[in-house]
Design an enzyme around this catalytic site. Structure first.
Site, PDB file in Angstrom:
ATOM      1  N   HIS A 149       1.013  49.647   2.092  1.00 22.82           N
ATOM      2  CA  HIS A 149       1.664  49.433   3.390  1.00 22.82           C
ATOM      3  C   HIS A 149       2.530  50.643   3.756  1.00 22.82           C
ATOM      4  O   HIS A 149       2.559  51.073   4.906  1.00 22.82           O
ATOM      5  CB  HIS A 149       2.518  48.159   3.368  1.00 22.82           C
ATOM      6  CG  HIS A 149       1.723  46.903   3.140  1.00 22.82           C
ATOM      7  ND1 HIS A 149       0.524  46.671   3.775  1.00 22.82           N
ATOM      8  CD2 HIS A 149       1.947  45.814   2.367  1.00 22.82           C
ATOM      9  CE1 HIS A 149       0.049  45.497   3.377  1.00 22.82           C
ATOM     10  NE2 HIS A 149       0.882  44.963   2.530  1.00 22.82           N
ATOM     11  N   ASP A 164      -6.263  47.424   8.627  1.00 19.79           N
ATOM     12  CA  ASP A 164      -6.655  46.629   7.464  1.00 19.79           C
ATOM     13  C   ASP A 164      -7.021  47.541   6.293  1.00 19.79           C
ATOM     14  O   ASP A 164      -7.528  48.645   6.501  1.00 19.79           O
ATOM     15  CB  ASP A 164      -7.855  45.742   7.843  1.00 19.79           C
ATOM     16  CG  ASP A 164      -8.028  44.569   6.889  1.00 19.79           C
ATOM     17  OD1 ASP A 164      -7.183  44.390   5.995  1.00 19.79           O
ATOM     18  OD2 ASP A 164      -9.034  43.837   7.036  1.00 19.79           O
ATOM     19  N   LEU A 198       3.504  56.750  26.712  1.00 23.42           N
ATOM     20  CA  LEU A 198       2.681  55.816  25.933  1.00 23.42           C
ATOM     21  C   LEU A 198       3.490  54.550  25.679  1.00 23.42           C
ATOM     22  O   LEU A 198       4.679  54.626  25.367  1.00 23.42           O
ATOM     23  CB  LEU A 198       2.311  56.451  24.583  1.00 23.42           C
ATOM     24  CG  LEU A 198       1.597  55.517  23.594  1.00 23.42           C
ATOM     25  CD1 LEU A 198       0.110  55.376  23.951  1.00 23.42           C
ATOM     26  CD2 LEU A 198       1.730  56.017  22.152  1.00 23.42           C
TER      27      LEU A 198
HETATM   28  C1  FPP Z   1      -3.527  44.970   6.314  1.00 25.38           C
HETATM   29  O1  FPP Z   1      -3.854  45.424   5.025  1.00 25.38           O
HETATM   30  C2  FPP Z   1      -2.248  45.472   6.755  1.00 25.38           C
HETATM   31  C3  FPP Z   1      -1.160  44.713   7.075  1.00 25.38           C
HETATM   32  C4  FPP Z   1      -1.158  43.249   7.002  1.00 25.38           C
HETATM   33  C5  FPP Z   1       0.118  45.297   7.458  1.00 25.38           C
HETATM   34  C6  FPP Z   1       0.107  46.509   8.338  1.00 25.38           C
HETATM   35  C7  FPP Z   1       1.461  47.073   8.295  1.00 25.38           C
HETATM   36  C8  FPP Z   1       1.812  48.357   8.182  1.00 25.38           C
HETATM   37  C9  FPP Z   1       0.874  49.479   8.194  1.00 25.38           C
HETATM   38  C10 FPP Z   1       3.234  48.694   7.960  1.00 25.38           C
HETATM   39  C11 FPP Z   1       4.215  48.795   9.033  1.00 25.38           C
HETATM   40  C12 FPP Z   1       3.786  48.838  10.428  1.00 25.38           C
HETATM   41  C13 FPP Z   1       4.451  49.454  11.438  1.00 25.38           C
HETATM   42  C14 FPP Z   1       4.001  49.163  12.813  1.00 25.38           C
HETATM   43  C15 FPP Z   1       5.547  50.396  11.254  1.00 25.38           C
HETATM   44  P1  FPP Z   1      -4.090  44.349   3.894  1.00 25.38           P
HETATM   45  O2  FPP Z   1      -2.815  44.161   3.149  1.00 25.38           O
HETATM   46  O3  FPP Z   1      -4.635  43.090   4.466  1.00 25.38           O
HETATM   47  O4  FPP Z   1      -5.144  45.068   3.012  1.00 25.38           O
HETATM   48  P2  FPP Z   1      -6.271  44.417   2.111  1.00 25.38           P
HETATM   49  O5  FPP Z   1      -7.217  43.727   3.046  1.00 25.38           O
HETATM   50  O6  FPP Z   1      -6.886  45.590   1.431  1.00 25.38           O
HETATM   51  O7  FPP Z   1      -5.616  43.466   1.161  1.00 25.38           O
END
Ligand code: FPP
Length: 240
Positions: free
Chosen positions: A33, A16, A127
């Site tokens: 991201h 997050d 893993l």
């Molecule tokens: C939360 O941050 C993150 C996500 C919803 C996406 C996580 C995805 C990745 C890291 C990219 C790809 C993953 C893989 C497995 C290759 P948020 O957008 O909710 O952040 P915020 O709370 O600051 O808005």
């Protein structure tokens, strides 16, 4: 306690804070991201190095489909790119790749790519990297109940079997069947909630909530979380 006993078998991470990380730098959310993918790579390497056997990552929830189309599209593209780019490293490091969630909502091209990546890495045994994609805990419990109901109505399972079923019996219907429950769940970015993640499987997980935003959560932070886990006293409702 022996060192190996203090290493969690299964570490799960609610990644997050990507959006905030990007906004703090004056960029669009999707930039965060992309930076978050680097943290996925770092934590996967750290898991292999420390002897963690299962690393699972909450990459996209059922609720995340409600985000702006551009963000959803970029996240799916990042997933495809990561699978393509990281396959050789996963093969080299013995990483088995598994995607769990409501796969019916993913595009057919993404599903094909996932199938291919899962098949190629199926024999790797150092893993297991589980990516929860289009996943929610309530959805998982519901699909398990529906599967069970279908087995009963088709005669594959009988009512007596259902009535005598214990918790382990139900585990087999969840998408996580065969994967041990997470010993440790980490959530980054300072939010202290489960957000419909592994509701059933988190029954006895240890939790670590850290203020670090996901793109800044790298090997050092992963190892620090493992050190904190090693200091926890897990009693599973019993007395010492
Ligand atoms: C939360 O941050 C993150 C996500 C919803 C996406 C996580 C995805 C990745 C890291 C990219 C790809 C993953 C893989 C497995 C290759 P948020 O957008 O909710 O952040 P915020 O709370 O600051 O808005």
């Amino acid at each position: 306690m022996e060192e190996s006993k203090r290493i969690p078998v299964h570490v799960s991470i609610i990644m997050d804070g990507n959006g905030r990380w990007a906004e703090e730098r004056g960029h669009e959310r999707v930039y965060g991201h992309a930076a978050g993918v680097e943290s996925v790579r770092a934590c996967t390497e750290a898991a292999v190095e420390t002897g963690v056997r299962y690393l699972s990552l909450f990459a996209f929830s059922e609720e995340n489909w409600n985000r702006p189309e551009h963000e959803v599209h970029t996240l799916m593209e990042l997933m495809v790119k990561a699978m393509r780019d990281e396959l050789p490293t996963m093969m080299k490091n013995g990483v088995r790749f598994v995607v769990l969630g409501n796969r019916a909502r993913l595009s057919s091209s993404l599903n094909e790519m996932i199938d291919d990546c899962e098949a190629r890495t199926a024999a790797n045994d150092r893993l297991v990297l589980v990516i929860f994609l289009s996943y929610s805990g309530k959805w998982d419990i519901l699909q398990a109940a529906k599967k069970l109901a279908a087995e009963i109505s088709s005669g594959q399972a009988d009512e007596e079997e259902l009535l005598s079923m214990g918790v382990d019996g139900f585990d087999r219907y969840l998408v996580t069947a065969g994967i041990p429950d997470p010993d440790l769940i980490i959530r980054t970015s300072g939010e202290c909630r489960l957000s419909n993640y592994l509701l059933w499987q988190a029954a006895y997980s240890e939790f670590i909530f850290t203020g670090v935003l996901w793109p800044d959560f790298r090997k050092e932070e992963f190892r620090a979380a493992l050190a904190e886990y090693a200091r926890r006293d897990r009693r599973y409702g019993r007395v010492k």
